[in-house]
Design an enzyme around this catalytic site. Structure first.
Site, short mmCIF file in Angstrom:
data_model
loop_
_atom_site.label_atom_id
_atom_site.label_comp_id
_atom_site.label_asym_id
_atom_site.label_seq_id
_atom_site.Cartn_x
_atom_site.Cartn_y
_atom_site.Cartn_z
N GLU A 142 0.89 -1.18 0.12
CA GLU A 142 0.01 0.00 -0.02
C GLU A 142 0.94 1.21 0.07
O GLU A 142 1.92 1.40 0.79
CB GLU A 142 -1.12 0.02 1.09
CG GLU A 142 -1.84 1.19 1.21
CD GLU A 142 -2.79 1.17 2.33
OE1 GLU A 142 -2.77 0.38 3.14
OE2 GLU A 142 -3.85 2.03 2.19
N GLU B 288 -9.89 4.54 6.00
CA GLU B 288 -8.83 4.77 7.16
C GLU B 288 -9.75 5.58 8.23
O GLU B 288 -9.43 5.16 9.28
CB GLU B 288 -7.67 5.48 6.70
CG GLU B 288 -6.76 4.67 5.89
CD GLU B 288 -6.32 3.36 6.54
OE1 GLU B 288 -6.43 3.26 7.77
OE2 GLU B 288 -5.68 2.34 5.82
N HIS C 44 -6.92 -2.36 15.06
CA HIS C 44 -7.05 -1.49 13.62
C HIS C 44 -6.85 -2.15 12.47
O HIS C 44 -7.67 -2.22 11.53
CB HIS C 44 -6.31 -0.26 13.69
CG HIS C 44 -6.03 0.78 12.32
ND1 HIS C 44 -6.73 1.70 12.30
CD2 HIS C 44 -5.35 0.44 11.13
CE1 HIS C 44 -6.84 2.36 11.18
NE2 HIS C 44 -5.91 1.39 10.60
N GLU C 45 -5.77 -3.07 12.26
CA GLU C 45 -5.58 -3.73 11.25
C GLU C 45 -6.55 -4.91 10.96
O GLU C 45 -6.92 -5.32 10.09
CB GLU C 45 -4.00 -4.44 11.23
CG GLU C 45 -3.00 -3.37 11.42
CD GLU C 45 -3.14 -2.29 10.48
OE1 GLU C 45 -3.65 -2.39 9.38
OE2 GLU C 45 -2.69 -1.17 10.77
N HIS D 143 -9.65 -3.73 9.44
CA HIS D 143 -9.65 -3.58 8.09
C HIS D 143 -10.10 -4.73 7.29
O HIS D 143 -10.46 -4.49 6.05
CB HIS D 143 -8.27 -3.28 7.63
CG HIS D 143 -7.72 -1.83 7.57
ND1 HIS D 143 -8.52 -0.67 7.18
CD2 HIS D 143 -6.75 -1.23 8.23
CE1 HIS D 143 -7.96 0.28 7.12
NE2 HIS D 143 -6.73 0.15 7.93
N GLY E 215 3.18 1.88 10.95
CA GLY E 215 2.82 0.79 12.11
C GLY E 215 2.52 -0.40 11.77
O GLY E 215 3.10 -1.32 12.30
N ALA E 216 1.77 -0.67 10.59
CA ALA E 216 1.21 -2.07 10.41
C ALA E 216 0.35 -2.08 9.00
O ALA E 216 0.21 -0.86 8.58
CB ALA E 216 0.57 -2.71 11.35
N MET E 217 0.29 -3.08 8.49
CA MET E 217 -0.55 -2.97 7.16
C MET E 217 -1.41 -4.42 7.18
O MET E 217 -1.14 -5.58 7.60
CB MET E 217 0.57 -3.36 6.14
CG MET E 217 0.12 -3.46 4.65
SD MET E 217 -0.81 -1.99 4.48
CE MET E 217 -2.26 -2.76 3.23
N GLU E 218 -2.63 -4.14 6.57
CA GLU E 218 -3.86 -5.10 6.84
C GLU E 218 -3.99 -6.22 5.96
O GLU E 218 -5.14 -6.67 5.45
CB GLU E 218 -5.16 -4.33 6.89
CG GLU E 218 -5.37 -3.68 5.59
CD GLU E 218 -5.09 -2.18 5.28
OE1 GLU E 218 -3.91 -1.88 6.16
OE2 GLU E 218 -5.69 -1.42 4.63
#
Ligand code: 7MF
Ligand code: ZN
Length: 879
Positions: free
Chosen positions: A127, A326, A303-304, A307, A267-270
């Site tokens: 992303e 988001e 959060h992830e 998603h 931070g992170a990715m879904e």
């Protein structure tokens, strides 16, 4: 790097894709010095784009094309065109299969976008537009495909081979190699693709969904971190349960994986079924991670995970719609954190963050709407406006519809658009259709940038027993938007009587009072609401819970703010009254007035109040941050802001010494008596304990020094130890400071995340000589410029959390930052671009600093070939 003029992309130019990709089959051959990617794409003319067969233009960057075939016919060099960002060829039919082979170099990818190497593992970040650095593709979120991925690598070095979906086959290959194939049955855009290969350990658990399916949960890490995963696993299970209970959303695959990597831009990715996390957003143990770090892990895991529905099952049509996933997902994770912890404290933290940082963005040269309408580099639009203001916009919709109406709306949204790539308008339409609502005016929140102001005035008529509140809204001009239309602003409010109780609320025209706390919709530039049957002059409590992201003003006296601090039935507004009082007092001090002791007395009663949640006491005792005072100032003087705040803090510490000691000692006693727990009540206790210690240390007395040393030595957890370290580092106890810094280093030098905090504590210390300390730390072997966490911990903390040193009058802080940005522009453009933020705020400072900051922006602009990321921010900041 950019060689041509950067292109601006406009929302108004959106067109559906000419071709669709039904199926994607990938084969990766991972090697030490190169990776080969073989792609087999089953394509089809997009039926909605009419007849004819236009050229097929695939995205691709930094790829070495080795072979290309259409329907198994190898193409000759003249049959296609390769350009810097694309591969163009001419299809011969409506449906066809395209095969390509490319060579890429993850081993030398320092941008950490696409496929890259972190430590000893391969991993991906796609992303927004990173997949085009892996293979030629239609790298846009409205092209959704099912993926089958085979990864082949050396078995000894990379025993674990992962991708999205379910594992379907594996086996040995020649030369000590092996392979694994993964299949993801859910069509997805390329930005959700993920691949991981490494020598990883994992913890496993399982989760039974509401409908009775068992899901395998696995978190992968490098071997040394295997003991720091329990908190993330607990957070994941809580998130899965919460999304079923609150949104009716179940997980859909048989396995859910998280991988922790040390080098990660965010931070992170879904990624579908295979979330990839910055290790700072997964790893937590009492000994090495603070309470705040535990709460951050919980929130990011949530959060992830969320998603999977708000982002993956229903995704974005184009990147202008980023807030669709988001803003909504931040709203969802905030609801989760609120339910897991103290709702009022969570709201206070979020609002303080929004006001300090998003309001500043909205007032600066990069201001843009929640749904931007143009950009040069999409990576620059993962902003506080898209995320945090976007979440506030969803929150207002929730406020206007109520929890049930909102849930009906999200049910319809998920059902109607499952498997689709949609827009913010589609989201709003689902909420409208499910509720018979009309949000056409409300939608201005998506298209107009800038923070609205809401000025409120009152008029009480004792004879008529009426009370009028007049609201005037306005919104300052922002880049490209000289004028604005009125917003829909939900204002939650109450009216307090002389005893501090909420009065019943009856508006003119209503037959009876309707509760004592309600939401008014302000929709016009100027609008008056008349309350009837009001027995006495009330004191209004406005914008309770911060019901809209606006700058509200009401001419409160300091007495009235003190009254609200003590009596408001809304906890958030009690805190906010205290903040407004402190802002008034501090602004007075910045202008040369002495400290108003009414603030000190108000804080004394807060500190002594045993009935209040200790976390609330800690929040109310903390004065507005330097950064927030900068944001509020027309023209900020860093030295004066820092000086006023320090002087006020010292005076408060002196005056409240006894009660602070008493609260400190009883909290520290309780901490000593029980082992660390990351539960809400223990976190609350420690936050008050550490707030008290921070004040007491300002007195520079041996008693406080000894308390800090004792806490540093004896505490069993990082929350207490780091607070003690930080208090000592910011004190004048030079010898003790050096000792604890050295001790901390020795104990934790092998733990990169703890070293991040060790760097940050020093980088943010306001004591003189800050830049020299930072420059010395850059030479320390624990500092690695290619690691984003290290850059953020040292350079980021210095530029964003060390007001006086960064804004040194000689411009040395600015020059240092610009030097780092110029270096990072080549290594990692996304990180370089994010580091620019403090320089974009030059308008906030006096003429001398403005000139110095602008000169550094000019120097960056002239420094050679800029990435599109850095170019966009620098050029817009100077425009
Ligand atoms: C909680 O949004 C809130 C925001 C993009 C990367 C994670 O899931 C994400 C990714 C950026 C900035 C903030 C966050 C993320 C990204 C984030 C993480 C946790 N889709 Br860039
Ligand atoms: Zn997100």
């Amino acid at each position: 790097m950019r060689t041509d003029q950067p292109q601006t992309i406009y929302l108004k130019d959106y067109q559906a894709p000419e071709y669709l990709i039904e199926e994607t089959r990938l084969r990766f051959e991972l090697h030490d010095d190169q990776t080969l990617v073989h792609a087999e794409l089953r394509l089809q003319r997009n039926p909605t784009r009419g007849a004819g067969l236009p050229p097929l233009v695939l995205h691709g960057e930094e790829l070495e094309l080795l072979a290309v075939a259409l329907d198994d016919q190898t193409l000759a060099a003249g049959d296609y065109q390769v350009e810097a960002g694309s591969l163009t060829l001419q299809p011969q039919g409506e449906a066809f299969v395209l095969k390509t082979s490319v060579r890429i170099h993850p081993e030398s990818n320092t941008a950490l976008e696409g496929l890259y190497v972190s430590g000893t593992m391969f991993c991906t970040q796609c992303e927004a537009e990173g997949f085009r650095k892996i293979t030629y593709y239609l790298d846009r979120p409205d092209v959704m495909s099912v993926f089958t991925t085979t990864v082949e690598a050396d078995r000894g070095k990379y025993p674990i081979l992962l991708s999205n979906g379910n594992p379907v086959a594996s086996g040995d290959a020649e030369g000590g190699r092996h392979w694994a194939t993964w299949e993801d049955p859910f069509p997805k855009p390329a930005y959700l693709f993920a691949l991981v290969a490494g020598d990883l350990r994992s913890v496993e658990d399982s989760y039974r969904t509401g409908s009775g399916r068992d899901v395998t949960l696995r978190i992968y890490v490098e071997p040394e971190n295997i003991g720091k995963l329990q908190h993330a696993m607990d957070s994941l299970k809580k998130s899965m349960r919460w999304d079923e209970e609150v949104y009716g959303r179940e997980y859909d695959l048989d396995i859910f994986m998280i991988v922790a990597v040390n080098d990660f831009n965010m931070g992170a990715m879904e990624n579908k079924g295979l979330n990839i996390f910055n290790s700072s957003a997964v790893l937590a143990s009492p000994r090495t991670a603070t309470d705040a770090a535990h709460q951050r892990v919980e929130a990011i895991v949530a959060h992830e995970y969320f998603h999977n529905w708000s982002g993956n099952r229903v995704t974005c049509r184009d990147w202008f719609q980023l807030s669709l996933k988001e803003g909504f997902t931040v709203f969802r994770d905030a609801g989760f954190s609120s339910d897991m912890n103290s709702p009022t404290v969570k709201r206070i933290e979020d609002v303080a963050f929004l006001r300090t940082n998003q309001f500043a963005e909205d007032a600066g040269p990069m201001a843009h709407p929640v749904r931007p309408d143009h950009f040069i580099e999409i990576s620059n639009f993962y902003t506080l406006t898209v995320y945090e203001k976007g979440a506030e916009v969803v929150r207002m919709l929730h406020t206007l519809l109520g929890p049930e109406g909102f849930r009906k709306g999200t049910d319809l949204y998920f059902e109607r658009h499952d498997g689709q790539a949609v827009t913010c308008d589609d989201f709003i339409r689902a909420l409208e259709d499910a509720n018979g609502a009309d949000f056409s005016q409300f939608k201005r929140w998506y298209s107009q940038s800038g923070t609205p102001r809401l000025a409120v005035s009152e008029q009480y008529d004792a004879a008529a027993r009426t009370y009028r509140l007049t609201f005037r809204q306005s919104c300052p001009p922002t880049p490209g938007q000289p004028t604005k239309e009125p917003f829909v602003i939900p204002v939650q409010l109450g009216l307090l009587d002389g005893q501090g109780r909420d009065l019943p609320l009856r508006l003119e025209g209503e037959s009876a009072a309707q509760g004592s706390d309600r939401v008014l919709s302000v929709t016009q530039a100027e609008q008056t609401f008349t309350f009837v049957d009001v027995p006495e002059q009330p004191l209004p409590s406005l914008l309770r819970g911060f019901s809209a992201p606006v700058k509200l003003s009401f001419p409160y006296s300091r007495e009235q703010l003190t009254f609200l601090m003590q009596h408001d039935s809304d906890g958030f507004n009690r805190w906010d009254a205290g903040q407004q009082l402190a802002v008034q007092v501090l602004q007075g001090m910045i202008a040369g007035e002495p400290l108003d002791t009414r603030l000190v007395e108000a804080l004394r009663s807060v500190a002594a109040d045993d009935s209040l949640d200790p976390a609330m006491v800690a929040e109310m005792l903390s004065l507005p941050s330097e950064a927030y005072l900068v944001e509020l100032a027309e023209q900020a003087d860093p030295g004066a802001i820092h000086g006023a705040r320090r002087q006020a803090r010292r005076a408060i510490a002196e005056s409240l010494r006894d009660v602070l000691w008493q609260r400190y000692r009883s909290a520290r006693e309780a901490s000593r008596a029980t082992p660390y727990q990351a539960s809400a009540d223990h976190i609350a206790r420690r936050s008050l304990q550490n707030a008290a210690l921070g004040y007491l240390m300002l007195l520079e007395e041996p008693e406080a020094r000894d308390a800090a040393l004792e806490q540093f030595e004896d505490a069993d957890n990082m929350t207490e130890r780091l607070a003690a370290l930080s208090a000592l580092v910011n004190s004048g106890f030079e010898q003790e400071k050096a000792e604890v810094l050295a001790r901390f280093f020795e104990e934790f030098k092998a733990d990169p995340l703890v070293m991040d905090t060790w760097l940050s504590v020093q980088a943010s210390s306001p004591l003189p000589g800050g830049l020299a300390r930072v420059q010395a730390l850059m030479q320390n072997p624990v500092f690695i410029l290619k690691n984003p966490n290290k850059v953020r911990a040292l350079i980021g903390a210095f530029a964003n959390a060390n007001l006086v040193n960064f804004h040194a009058e000689d411009g040395s802080g600015y020059r240092f930052l610009a030097d780092q940005i110029i270096t990072l522009n080549r290594l990692n453009p996304q990180i370089a671009s994010r580091l620019l933020t403090p320089l974009t705020r030059w308008k906030k400072y006096g003429p001398a600093r403005q000139a110095l900051m602008r000169a550094e922006l000019e120097r960056i602009l002239a420094s050679g070939e800029l990435s599109s990321d850095v170019y966009e921010v620098v050029s817009k900041s100077l425009a």
